[in-house]
Every structure is written in structure tokens, then in C-alpha cells.
Scaffold this active site. Structure first.
Site, PDB file in Angstrom:
ATOM      1  N   ASP A   1     -34.465 -23.750 -53.306  1.00  0.00           N
ATOM      2  CA  ASP A   1     -35.408 -24.355 -52.351  1.00  0.00           C
ATOM      3  C   ASP A   1     -34.885 -24.237 -50.920  1.00  0.00           C
ATOM      4  O   ASP A   1     -35.170 -25.094 -50.079  1.00  0.00           O
ATOM      5  CB  ASP A   1     -35.673 -25.817 -52.717  1.00  0.00           C
ATOM      6  N   GLU A   2     -34.134 -23.175 -50.634  1.00  0.00           N
ATOM      7  CA  GLU A   2     -33.565 -22.955 -49.307  1.00  0.00           C
ATOM      8  C   GLU A   2     -34.226 -21.748 -48.634  1.00  0.00           C
ATOM      9  O   GLU A   2     -34.400 -20.696 -49.251  1.00  0.00           O
ATOM     10  CB  GLU A   2     -32.052 -22.730 -49.406  1.00  0.00           C
TER      11      GLU A   2
END
Length: 320
Positions: free
Chosen positions: A241-242
Site C-alpha cells: 500500500d505504498e
């Protein structure tokens, strides 16, 4: 003797000598006919132009590929038929150079077909001389490499694209960042901005709603980030989720404004198959300069992001 006949005749003599050396005695070959037959039957694309660029001949393979009839191309300038508009000046310069020095080389360029479509052609060019040794024409012998180049482009795109979101991946971002940090007279003194975005609450979404919903949410996050940016900015998914956002020619003000806009936009609910879902985002920022190390710039933005996330958690705990 006309130039075309002279060229074919000379080619025929060479081929005839080669055939004679490898076979039993046979009736004499019509050298010009042999040369013409080879040119007509080869799959290579052959185009002969005079030193002004007027097409003297084009073989069947070229005509078949481009869709031209002989009357559409022979006698016309190659610049008005095959050469794409953006290559007009370099093509004219190349022909003038060949006429001046009497030599040519190989090049890869786009040609136009009859309907305006583009074909990628790898070609060798040779200067043709008359019986007195004077340059009279240039022969282009080409190969259609359109499909090969398209495949290479597709493979490169796949190698640089995140399979889930369609954004640039880590390797592509590193490449773009390296380019942005290279010295450039046009951007001397400019700073390079980098934002490191880490979603808040994403793990809970995955745990509660499943990976299908989580994947759909990541895709929507990518779309929102793209909507907030414009080229030459680059948005990439680093993994999980980066996300990273590269902003060339950034300032502290512009990078702060973008960071604030991302935080606001991520607070808007995401519509999913399980209803509206709300998450947050922690955004770290770093400003680099020409010559900086790309990996270190990413690490700097990452550290700032964790500082932002830690501060937000501390505020939340105090509020509780």
C-alpha cells in the site's frame, strides 16, 4: 545508359560471375534481367532516389507493404511519400550529405504507408555512382521491423508497469528518478520533489473485506493519485500500500500543496462492493538536487513519512 539500367547491369555482372564460379558451364545470363529478377523477388524493401530525393524505383516488396502503386510514388519526392513529417529535415540533410561525400550508412526510421500509417524500417543506404564514378543516386534497402519494435515496447511496458494498478513500478520510478537527478542545462538549480505515500488503515480493509476489495481499493487510490498529477510528474506503486510521486522542478510550496491535496482526497470514502470505505494516508516528502542518489532520496521521503505517521498516531492516542 540510364542510371537504373546501369545499376542493374552492374549487379547482374557480379551475380553472374558468382553463379558461373559455382556451377557447370551454362548459357550466358542476361545480367540486367538477373538483377531485376532479384530486386523483384526479394522480401527486402528497395527504394532508389536521385540526389534531390525523387524516387526512381521501388520494388514490389516495398509497394506491397506500403500499399502504393508505382504511379503513386515513382517520380515523386520521397519526402512527400515515405518520410514522416518530423523526419523531413534530417532526411533531407542525410541525402545532401550522401551527395556531398559519396557515402551513406544505416539508419532506423518510420516510413508512412499510403494511408498514413507508420512502419518502422531498419535500412541500409548506399550511394550509386555512374560510369564516371560520380554519385548519382542513393539506394535504400530496408527491413520492416515494426512488429519487433512493438513487441519490444510492450515487453518494456510490462517490465515497468505495476500489474495491479497499471502505474509505474519500482524499477520504472528508479529510472525516472535517476533521469530527473541528472545534470541538465534546462533545469539547472531545480529541485526534484518526491512524495512517499503509505495508506492508513489498509490492513484492516484487507482483513475485514478480503483481498479482492483491497485490490480494488488500491486501483482506485492509483486513479486518484493520477488525477492529482500531470506530466512530467510520475506516479508509481512501490509495493503493498505504498506509492511514490516524482515531481521534477519542485519547490517546498508546490510539494506541500500536493501533499495536502493527496491527504484531503484520500479522506473521501471509496465506493466498494462492500459499501463505502474510509482510509487515510501518511505522506512523507523529500527534495533532492542534481547529483543526489535516487535510493537515498526515497529513504529520506520514507523516513519523513514514518515521522508523519508516528505523529498522527500519537495525536490519536492523546485524543483517546
Amino acid at each position: 545508359m540510364p542510371l537504373g539500367t546501369h545499376v542493374l547491369s552492374r549487379f547482374g555482372r557480379v551475380l553472374a560471375r558468382t553463379l558461373s564460379a559455382r556451377s557447370a558451364p551454362a548459357p550466358a545470363l542476361d545480367e540486367a534481367a538477373v538483377a531485376a529478377g532479384v530486386v523483384a523477388s526479394t522480401t527486402a524493401l528497395i527504394c532508389v532516389v536521385d540526389l534531390q530525393g525523387r524516387v526512381l524505383s521501388a520494388n514490389p516488396a516495398l509497394l506491397d507493404l506500403t500499399g502504393y502503386e508505382p504511379r503513386d510514388i515513382v517520380g515523386r519526392l520521397i519526402f512527400d511519400t515515405l518520410v514522416i513529417p518530423e523526419d523531413l529535415v534530417p532526411a533531407q540533410a542525410s541525402l545532401r550529405q550522401a551527395a556531398l561525400v559519396g557515402t551513406a550508412g544505416q539508419v532506423e526510421a518510420d516510413w508512412l504507408d499510403r494511408h498514413g500509417g507508420r512502419l518502422r524500417i531498419h535500412m541500409h543506404s548506399s550511394v550509386l555512382r555512374d560510369q564516371d564514378g560520380e554519385p548519382r543516386a542513393v539506394a535504400y534497402v530496408g527491413t520492416d521491423v515494426t512488429q519487433q519494435r512493438q513487441l519490444q515496447t510492450e515487453l518494456r511496458e510490462r517490465a515497468e508497469t505495476d500489474a495491479l494498478t497499471g502505474l509505474r513500478n519500482r524499477a520504472a520510478m528508479l529510472s525516472a528518478l535517476q533521469t530527473a537527478l541528472l545534470p541538465s542545462p534546462a533545469h539547472r538549480g531545480d529541485q526534484v520533489g518526491l512524495l512517499f505515500c503509505d495508506l492508513d488503515g489498509f490492513k484492516k480493509v484487507n482483513d475485514r473485506h478480503g483481498h479482492l476489495v483491497g485490490d480494488a481499493l488500491l486501483i482506485d487510490v492509483g486513479r486518484r493519485l493520477l488525477a492529482l498529477t500531470r506530466p512530467p510528474q510520475v506516479v508509481s506503486r512501490l509495493g503493498g500500500d505504498e506509492f511514490l510521486i516524482l515531481t521534477p522542478a519542485a519547490t517546498p510550496t508546490s510539494i506541500t500543496q500536493l501533499s495536502d491535496a493527496i491527504e484531503r482526497d484520500m479522506r473521501r470514502p471509496f465506493r466498494t462492493r462492500h459499501g463505502a470505505i474510509t482510509i487515510g494516508v501518511s505522506v512523507g516528502a523529500a527534495l533532492g538536487h542534481v547529483g543526489d542518489d535516487p535510493t537515498q532520496l526515497i529513504e529520506q521521503a520514507d523516513r519523513h513519512m514514518y515521522g508523519v505517521k508516528t505523529t498522527a498516531r500519537a495525536r490519536t492516542l492523546r485524543a483517546v
